[in-house]
Design an enzyme around this catalytic site. Structure first.
Site, short mmCIF file in Angstrom:
data_model
loop_
_atom_site.label_atom_id
_atom_site.label_comp_id
_atom_site.label_asym_id
_atom_site.label_seq_id
_atom_site.Cartn_x
_atom_site.Cartn_y
_atom_site.Cartn_z
N GLY A 1 0.10 4.58 0.29
CA GLY A 1 -0.59 5.62 0.76
C GLY A 1 -1.58 6.32 -0.50
O GLY A 1 -2.28 5.68 -1.02
N ALA A 2 -1.41 7.60 -0.67
CA ALA A 2 -2.16 8.47 -1.81
C ALA A 2 -1.98 7.92 -2.98
O ALA A 2 -3.00 8.05 -3.81
CB ALA A 2 -2.10 9.84 -1.53
N GLY B 1 -1.73 4.65 -3.89
CA GLY B 1 -2.51 3.45 -4.56
C GLY B 1 -2.00 2.46 -3.97
O GLY B 1 -1.06 2.27 -2.85
N GLY C 1 -5.07 0.91 5.74
CA GLY C 1 -4.26 -0.37 5.24
C GLY C 1 -4.78 -1.73 5.71
O GLY C 1 -4.93 -2.60 4.96
N ASP C 2 -5.37 -1.65 6.90
CA ASP C 2 -6.27 -2.80 7.53
C ASP C 2 -7.55 -2.93 6.70
O ASP C 2 -7.98 -4.21 6.34
CB ASP C 2 -6.34 -2.59 8.71
CG ASP C 2 -5.20 -2.22 9.55
OD1 ASP C 2 -4.21 -2.64 9.28
OD2 ASP C 2 -5.46 -1.44 10.60
N SER D 1 0.86 -1.14 0.02
CA SER D 1 -0.09 0.06 -0.14
C SER D 1 0.69 1.03 -0.15
O SER D 1 1.71 1.43 0.88
CB SER D 1 -0.95 -0.09 1.03
OG SER D 1 -0.37 0.05 2.53
#
Ligand SMILES: Nc1ncnc2c1ncn2[C@@H]1O[C@H](COP(=O)(O)OP(=O)(O)OP(=O)(O)O)[C@@H](O)[C@H]1O
Ligand SMILES: O=P(O)(O)OC[C@@]1(O)O[C@H](CO)[C@@H](O)[C@@H]1O
Length: 315
Positions: A222-223, A225, A251-252, A220
Site C-alpha cells: 500500500g502507501a 511501497g 496492485g495490478d 505490495s
C-alpha cells in the site's frame, strides 16, 4: 507478448458518494464503469505502454458484453471464453474523504465444458507469451488448485508465470514454483499465518513464500511501497504520492510495470513502484500511460528499512 488470465473478470462500477450512511438512500455524485478483474487491469496497463498483451477471460450475459465493449473501446486484445452465466458486477463506493468500500460478487459458476475451454484458450494463446499473468479470485466451478494446474502446464510449455491471487489458490500454486507472486500485505500475512507490523516482518514473510515455492515475491505494501525478494537479492521501493484518488487496481498496475520492465531485479521493482504511484493518482481503476509516470520520485534500495512500521499494519 504478455498474456493475462482472469478467470473471474468483472464490470467494475464505482459510485462517488458524500459518505456512507447505513440504511439510508445515498445519492451518488458521480459514477463510472470500467472493465475489471485483476488480469484485465494488468492487460489495460500493459497496453497503455504500447506493448502487446492478450487478455483471456470468460464473458457471459449483458455485463460480459459490456466488458467486451469497454475493452474494445480501449483497444485491448481479448481472447474471450463464452460462458452461460453472467459476468459479475463489482461495486466500489468512494467516499469524499477518500475511504473506498468494495463489494465483490462471487461471479458465475463455470461448467466443466467452460472450464476446459478456458484452459484450452490459455494453451493456444500462450505460444507467443513471454509472461503469463494469472490474476484474481477463482469463480465457482474452479477448484482451489486450478492455478496450480495452470502453472504446471504453462511452465512445461516454457512461459514464465506471474501469479496474483490469495488464500488456498495461492498456497496450492506455490508448490508449482511460479516465477513471481504478487501478494499485498493482507495476502502475505494470510499466507504465512502471522500479523505484519514492520517492513522486516514483510521481508521474512516473503522469504517464507520463497521457501514454499515462489521463485520471487513482489509484495505490495500500500502507501508504504513495495518489496522484491528473489534469488538475486532483496530490495525495497517507494514513492511519495501527495494526492491519492483511488487505489483500485494499483496492485495490478504495479504488476504490469514489473513485467514490462523485464520481471526481475531492482529496475523492474522501480517500474512497479512508478506504476503503482501513478495509478493511485488516477480515478477509479484508470491505468497510467507513460506520461503519468514520475520515475524520478521513485527510490529503490537494497538497504531494507526492516524496523520501519507499516502505515497499515496487518493484524
Ligand atoms: N496511499 C498510497 N500512496 C502511495 N502509493 C500507494 C498508495 N496506495 C498504493 N500505492 C502504490 O500502489 C501499490 C499497490 O497498492 P496495494 O498494495 O494497495 O495493491 P493491491 O492491494 O494489490 O491493489 P489492487 O488489488 O486494488 O490492485 C503500492 O505498493 C504502492 O506502490
Ligand atoms: O475478486 P477479485 O478477483 O479478488 O478482485 C477483483 C477486483 O477487485 O480486482 C480488481 C482490482 O485489483 C478490480 O478490477 C476487481 O473488481
Amino acid at each position: 507478448m504478455i498474456l493475462t488470465v482472469t478467470p473471474n473478470p468483472s464490470l467494475d462500477r464505482t459510485y462517488e458518494v458524500p459518505s456512507l450512511d447505513r440504511g439510508e438512500v445515498i445519492r451518488a455524485t458521480g459514477e463510472r464503469m470500467d472493465p475489471g478483474g485483476k488480469g484485465v487491469n494488468v492487460s489495460r496497463a500493459v497496453a497503455a505502454t504500447g506493448q502487446r498483451t492478450v487478455a483471456v477471460l470468460p464473458l457471459g450475459g449483458a455485463p460480459g458484453a459490456l466488458v467486451a465493449d469497454l475493452l474494445d473501446q480501449q483497444g485491448i486484445e481479448v481472447a474471450p471464453v463464452p460462458v452461460a452465466g453472467a459476468t459479475r458486477s463489482n461495486i466500489a463506493l468512494a467516499e469524499a474523504d477518500g475511504v473506498l468500500t468494495k463489494i465483490n460478487a462471487p461471479g458465475p459458476e463455470l461448467t466443466d465444458a467452460e472450464r476446459e475451454l478456458l484452459l484450452e484458450t490459455v494453451r493456444q494463446q500462450s505460444r507467443d507469451a513471454s509472461w503469463i499473468a494469472c490474476c484474481g479470485s477463482l469463480p465457482r466451478g474452479l477448484a482451489p488448485d486450478w492455478y496450480a494446474d495452470l502453472v504446471a502446464r504453462t511452465h512445461a510449455a516454457g512461459a514464465r508465470i506471474a501469479l496474483d491471487t490469495s488464500g488456498p489458490a495461492l498456497l496450492a500454486a506455490l508448490r508449482e514454483r511460479p516465477d513471481v507472486v504478487k501478494p499485498n500485505a493482507e495476502e502475505l500475512s494470510e499466507a504465512v499465518g502471522r500479523p505484519l507490523a514492520t517492513v522486516g516482518d514483510a521481508v521474512k514473510a516473503a522469504e517464507e513464500l520463497r521457501e514454499m515455492g515462489a521463485r520471487a515475491v513482489l509484495a505490495s505494501l500500500g502507501a508504504d511501497g513495495q518489496l522484491l525478494v528473489s534469488d538475486r537479492g532483496a530490495w525495497f521501493g517507494s514513492a511519495r504520492v501527495d494526492a491519492v484518488r483511488s487505489n483500485v487496481g494499483a496492485g495490478d498496475s504495479s504488476l504490469a510495470g514489473f513485467l514490462i520492465a523485464g520481471g526481475s531485479g531492482p529496475e523492474a521493482l522501480a517500474s512497479a513502484v512508478a506504476h503503482g504511484a501513478a495509478a493511485v493518482r488516477l480515478p477509479g481503476s484508470v491505468m497510467p500511460t507513460p506520461a503519468d509516470l514520475d520515475p524520478a520520485a521513485v527510490t529503490v534500495t537494497a538497504d531494507l528499512p526492516a524496523d520501519r512500521a507499516l502505515t497499515e499494519p496487518v493484524s
